[in-house]
Design an enzyme around this catalytic site. Structure first.
Site, PDB file in Angstrom:
ATOM      1  N   TYR A   1       0.860  -1.176   0.000  1.00  0.00           N
ATOM      2  CA  TYR A   1       0.000   0.000   0.000  1.00  0.00           C
ATOM      3  C   TYR A   1       0.900   1.230   0.000  1.00  0.00           C
ATOM      4  O   TYR A   1       1.467   1.599   1.027  1.00  0.00           O
ATOM      5  CB  TYR A   1      -0.906  -0.057   1.234  1.00  0.00           C
ATOM      6  CG  TYR A   1      -1.952   1.030   1.349  1.00  0.00           C
ATOM      7  CD1 TYR A   1      -2.129   2.007   0.376  1.00  0.00           C
ATOM      8  CD2 TYR A   1      -2.794   1.065   2.465  1.00  0.00           C
ATOM      9  CE1 TYR A   1      -3.103   2.982   0.508  1.00  0.00           C
ATOM     10  CE2 TYR A   1      -3.763   2.040   2.602  1.00  0.00           C
ATOM     11  CZ  TYR A   1      -3.914   2.991   1.623  1.00  0.00           C
ATOM     12  OH  TYR A   1      -4.879   3.957   1.760  1.00  0.00           O
TER      13      TYR A   1
ATOM     14  N   LYS B   1      -1.145  -1.156  -4.294  1.00  0.00           N
ATOM     15  CA  LYS B   1      -2.172  -0.101  -4.306  1.00  0.00           C
ATOM     16  C   LYS B   1      -1.404   1.213  -4.334  1.00  0.00           C
ATOM     17  O   LYS B   1      -0.810   1.612  -3.342  1.00  0.00           O
ATOM     18  CB  LYS B   1      -3.064  -0.179  -3.075  1.00  0.00           C
ATOM     19  CG  LYS B   1      -4.100   0.942  -2.994  1.00  0.00           C
ATOM     20  CD  LYS B   1      -4.853   0.881  -1.677  1.00  0.00           C
ATOM     21  CE  LYS B   1      -5.961   1.925  -1.584  1.00  0.00           C
ATOM     22  NZ  LYS B   1      -5.459   3.309  -1.531  1.00  0.00           N
TER      23      LYS B   1
END
Length: 312
Positions: A142, A173
């Site tokens: 992330y 992400k």
């Protein structure tokens, strides 16, 4: 299916965590929440991230919330990705094991948020530790440098993974504005990795770069807008795609043209409550509630830019 066969396409909502006025979790709201997402064509979720106030939840709450999303999404959602990052790698391992045990489709992790890594190799070493705790689940990094303060080039992380082996690593992400780094990651290792783009207001740029999956908070209530944008782009209708992206940008602009702080979870929950008819409650401190005066200004700006018509 092996981890490397895992694929995800389209919109991934970063869901809000419904709360009661006293700050307790409002878990019964998640079942109608799932139905609302499905009606918009949003079939994937990224649970307990920044939008979901994961950093403000206890370990027990994060587990309970993940369990509820997996059970409510069964047969309706394609993917429930559980964010397991935090201050402690030990906690992240525990959350990863839990996500695997409840049947989540994948996990993701921010870097540790107090003692932070500073290089791609150090991030890879953290992911190696987390991934080992849930060996059957795809693992995503992330990338959120605005909040994590870990300002690496993700390409450097992918390079480091050539020597720091993380068998379950599947991609990222990517919530940043560095389109050069994002583009380099898309073609790294012959396109081996899934790069989910995370800046809703410039998703069209990511489409042009080659992105096929997107994670965002505004997908919760604007899924139809982004799905129309993707459909128009796929048909080669750039004018229509730009129109939908402009609505996304008008939404972001409307959210920050108020007195006081800009975009925040409390405001986003308010917009979600208005559009869905479900009461998502307040944010948990230290996130702040907006005043009634501020909320009225936001509503007027959203009406003025045509937002409510666009999300029907």
């Amino acid at each position: 299916m092996s981890v490397m066969d895992y694929q995800i396409d389209g919109l991934v909502a970063a869901p809000f965590t419904p709360m009661k006025d006293n700050g307790d979790l409002n878990l019964p709201l998640i079942e109608p929440y799932v139905d609302y997402l499905v009606l918009q064509g949003v079939l994937n979720t990224f649970v307990c991230g920044s939008t979901g106030e994961g950093a403000s939840l206890s370990m027990a709450e994060r587990k309970t919330l993940a369990e509820k999303w997996v059970s409510a999404g069964k047969g309706k959602l394609s993917n429930v990705i559980v964010h397991v990052g935090g201050c402690s790698l030990t906690d992240s391992q525990e959350l990863a094991r839990h996500a695997e045990s409840i049947g989540a489709q994948a996990i993701a992790s921010l870097p540790t948020c107090v003692f932070r890594p500073s290089t791609g190799k150090q991030v890879a070493e953290q992911l190696q530790i987390i991934g080992a705790a849930a060996p059957s689940l795809p693992l995503f990094y992330y990338h959120l440098p605005d909040m994590s303060k870990v300002n690496i080039m993700v390409e450097d992380l992918l390079d480091a993974l050539e020597t720091v082996k993380v068998p379950t690593f599947r991609g990222c992400k990517y919530t940043d504005y560095n389109m050069m780094d994002f583009g380099r990651c898309l073609v790294h290792s012959n396109g081996k990795y899934i790069m989910m783009y995370g800046r809703d207001e410039q998703g069209l740029c990511a489409l042009v770069m080659g992105a096929t999956s997107f994670v965002g908070s505004t997908f919760n209530y604007s899924g139809k807008v982004y799905n129309r944008m993707r459909a128009a782009y796929d048909k080669g209708d750039l004018e229509a795609a730009r129109k939908e992206q402009c609505m996304s940008q008008a939404l972001k602009r409307a959210r920050v043209l108020t007195n006081g702080p800009g975009m925040d979870i409390g405001l986003n929950k308010y917009i979600m409550t208005m559009t869905s008819g479900l009461d998502f409650g307040p944010p948990r401190p230290p996130m702040q509630r907006r005043s009634e005066e501020e909320l009225a200004k936001i509503k007027a700006k959203l009406q003025a830019c045509g937002f409510f018509d666009s999300v029907k």
